[in-house]
Design a protein around this motif. Structure first.
Motif, PDB file in Angstrom:
ATOM      1  N   VAL A   1     -29.362  10.722  19.551  1.00 28.19           N
ATOM      2  CA  VAL A   1     -29.241  10.913  21.048  1.00 28.19           C
ATOM      3  C   VAL A   1     -30.510  10.323  21.757  1.00 28.19           C
ATOM      4  N   LEU A   2     -30.099   9.232  22.395  1.00 25.69           N
ATOM      5  CA  LEU A   2     -31.320   8.678  23.237  1.00 25.69           C
ATOM      6  C   LEU A   2     -31.151   9.394  24.492  1.00 25.69           C
ATOM      7  N   ASP A   3     -32.014   9.869  25.074  1.00 24.84           N
ATOM      8  CA  ASP A   3     -32.271  10.708  26.362  1.00 24.84           C
ATOM      9  C   ASP A   3     -33.231  10.053  27.235  1.00 24.84           C
TER      10      ASP A   3
ATOM     11  N   ALA B   1     -26.167   7.520  24.636  1.00 23.18           N
ATOM     12  CA  ALA B   1     -27.313   7.336  25.664  1.00 23.18           C
ATOM     13  C   ALA B   1     -27.169   8.430  26.705  1.00 23.18           C
ATOM     14  N   SER B   2     -27.904   9.305  26.956  1.00 23.26           N
ATOM     15  CA  SER B   2     -27.718  10.573  27.742  1.00 23.26           C
ATOM     16  C   SER B   2     -28.322  10.331  29.075  1.00 23.26           C
ATOM     17  N   PRO B   3     -27.952  10.639  30.332  1.00 27.11           N
ATOM     18  CA  PRO B   3     -28.386  10.268  31.386  1.00 27.11           C
ATOM     19  C   PRO B   3     -29.522  10.948  31.877  1.00 27.11           C
ATOM     20  N   PRO B   4     -30.259  10.516  33.303  1.00 26.81           N
ATOM     21  CA  PRO B   4     -31.124  11.433  33.929  1.00 26.81           C
ATOM     22  C   PRO B   4     -30.361  12.442  34.726  1.00 26.81           C
ATOM     23  N   ASN B   5     -31.351  13.217  34.992  1.00 23.99           N
ATOM     24  CA  ASN B   5     -30.737  14.352  36.043  1.00 23.99           C
ATOM     25  C   ASN B   5     -30.711  13.824  37.599  1.00 23.99           C
TER      26      ASN B   5
END
Lengths: 100, 430
Positions: free
Chosen positions: B221-223, B187-191
């Motif tokens: 990859v969940l973004d 799970a990839s984070p927000p900027n």
């Protein structure tokens, strides 16, 4: 001249002015410090990227100018060299050539 | 003014004389008549570089680094360990030799407060350390308030591996134990977050590991974003190496617009919940949203964004005098939250601090960012940029930088990536 002396000189010299001295005018030291990340502390590379310390200034400045113009094809240096003026490149070259 | 060799030598002479004078009566606790005392909080990419360069600029300045760990594992390059290309030792660096070599006092303790009025740092272990100038380089803290069910305890089962060290080793161990045919979910984070290409390099190097060792396995990859750093280059590399875009792709990327944002985690079952979906992973890696490291928040150096506003000429906080913030914790845009940028800012900050301690004006700075990622062991990509100081802020130098061209030499970039690491580590910890 060691990095320490050059940087100290750069700091003291720059500091005498009331306004910030431009990086270009402060000699190559302040820009060169930024090159150390890839080329190693004092330009003394520990990896396969070329060392810069003690190399002839003309060799270094010409390499950077050729990377900038595209006359020499590198990987990342073509993109980085475009960030500097010829004068800045000369200063950086002078700085590294002075480190033995 | 123009700096020529004669000026250098004259200036060196002046520096030498100044050192001689200020040696007398120097107090380690900090004194204006001496070189002064700089306390650096955090011994990572920013802090270690800043401490070392201050000492090299002016050996009359005393430097104390407050860092709880006796060995530091770099977050950058930790994906190489997670992907099995390198071992943990390769990314781990000690302070003992470094502190002796550069005359830096290292206190292995945690800073718990900074008082800008009395200029005092207090530590968990009960020490009070007085400074003339303080450098805060705490990196990032994870926003455990943003994903339901995901906190420090959950991270022991579902690693974030966004602080390198035991978390890196835990994720690697889970991937090694995963059966072939399993699913690895990131799970990839927000900027904004530390190391913008990091989650995608991680997906790449785990795909490389699976390809050889567990070829029936998949990576999702969940973004929380709809686009990401070096995206075109990553996608081209994934197509070449991992069948991306085909039915047989090893990697699937689900952007925010396709319900990619992780909203909750059930750590015991390694399940991640999005708005409309619930996905059970075999190995789950959750990288939450981030903010400046805890001490920055406690010391009142952060604004409502959770990050620290600074003057880019000196990296001095806009909220408290005589305290500088560098690296990921600072509002550094357009510089990215990368190890190279932290190293770059640290040198500018070091030069400014030495100038200010000597009662002089700082030199106008120059910065660089150079960041490599591996898509596969012999396939590297990079992004670079040169920055200067325009209208009181960091600005990109027009025409410079950018990503590896489409016809780039990806093998050479992979070779240079490893060289990059050796040299930046030498610049920080050598």
């Amino acid at each position: 001249m060691t990095t320490r002396k050059v940087l100290a000189a750069m700091a003291i010299a720059g500091l005498a002015a009331s306004q910030p001295v431009s990086a270009a005018d402060a000699g190559g030291a302040i820009i060169a410090a930024q090159c150390n990340g890839c080329h190693g502390f004092e330009g003394a590379s520990k990896g396969v990227v070329p060392a810069l310390n003690g190399k002839p200034a003309l060799l270094l400045s010409q390499a950077m100018k050729d990377f900038k113009s595209g006359a020499r094809k590198g990987t990342i240096m073509n993109r980085i060299a475009k960030g500097y003026t010829d004068g800045e490149m000369d200063n950086v070259a002078q700085y590294y050539s002075g480190i033995k | 003014m123009t700096m020529n060799r004669r000026n250098f030598i004259k200036a060196v002479g002046a520096a030498g004389a100044a050192s001689g004078l200020s040696l007398a009566g120097h107090s380690f606790a900090g004194s204006k008549s001496g070189g002064g005392h700089v306390v650096v909080i955090g011994g990572g990419a920013g802090g270690a570089t800043c401490a070392k360069y201050i000492r090299h600029l002016d050996s009359n300045v005393k430097v104390t680094v407050v860092e709880p760990k006796t060995e530091f594992a770099t977050c950058f390059m930790s994906n190489w360990v997670i992907g099995g290309l390198k071992d943990q030792e390769w990314i781990t660096h000690g302070y003992a030799d470094w502190s002796k070599k550069h005359g830096i006092n290292v206190v292995h303790d945690t800073a718990v407060s900074i008082d800008p009025a009395t200029k005092m740092v207090k530590t968990k272990g009960g020490q009070s350390i007085k400074y003339d100038r303080c450098v805060v380089s705490p990196g990032v803290d994870l926003r455990y308030d943003t994903i339901e069910g995901y906190d420090a305890a959950a991270a022991e089962k579902v690693p974030h591996a966004w602080h390198a060290g035991p978390q890196t080793a835990l994720l690697r161990k889970q991937l090694e134990a995963m059966p072939d045919g399993g699913t690895f979910v990131i799970a990839s984070p927000p900027n904004p977050f530390r190391c913008p290409p990091g989650p995608y390099e991680r997906a790449s190097l785990v795909a490389n590991y699976f390809k050889t060792n567990k070829p029936k396995s998949k990576i999702l990859v969940l973004d929380a974003k709809d686009k990401f750093s070096k995206q075109g280059l990553f996608v081209a590399g994934w197509e070449k190496h991992y069948g991306y875009g085909t039915d047989n792709s090893m990697i699937e990327w689900r952007p925010k617009a396709s319900d990619g944002t992780a909203r909750a985690v059930k750590a015991d079952s390694r399940t991640v919940v999005t708005e409309f979906d619930e996905i059970k992973a075999d190995v789950l890696n959750v990288i939450p949203a981030q903010k400046a490291g805890h001490i920055a928040e406690v010391a009142g150096l952060t604004d409502e964004s959770g990050w620290c506003p600074v003057d880019h000429l000196t990296w001095e906080s806009k909220l408290h005098k005589d305290i500088h913030v560098i690296g990921d914790a600072a509002i550094q845009k357009p510089l990215p939250k990368s190890g190279y940028a932290a190293n770059s800012e640290a040198k500018v900050c070091a030069a400014a601090i030495v100038a200010l301690l000597n009662g002089k004006s700082p030199v106008a700075p120059s910065w660089v960012n150079t960041c490599y990622s591996l898509v596969a062991p012999t396939y590297g990509i990079s992004v670079a940029m040169v920055y200067n100081y325009v209208d009181g802020k960091v600005a990109k130098v027009k025409g410079s930088g950018g990503v590896t061209p489409k016809d780039g030499n990806f093998t050479m970039e992979a070779i240079y990536a490893e060289s990059w690491y050796k040299n930046i580590i030498d610049d920080m910890f050598g």
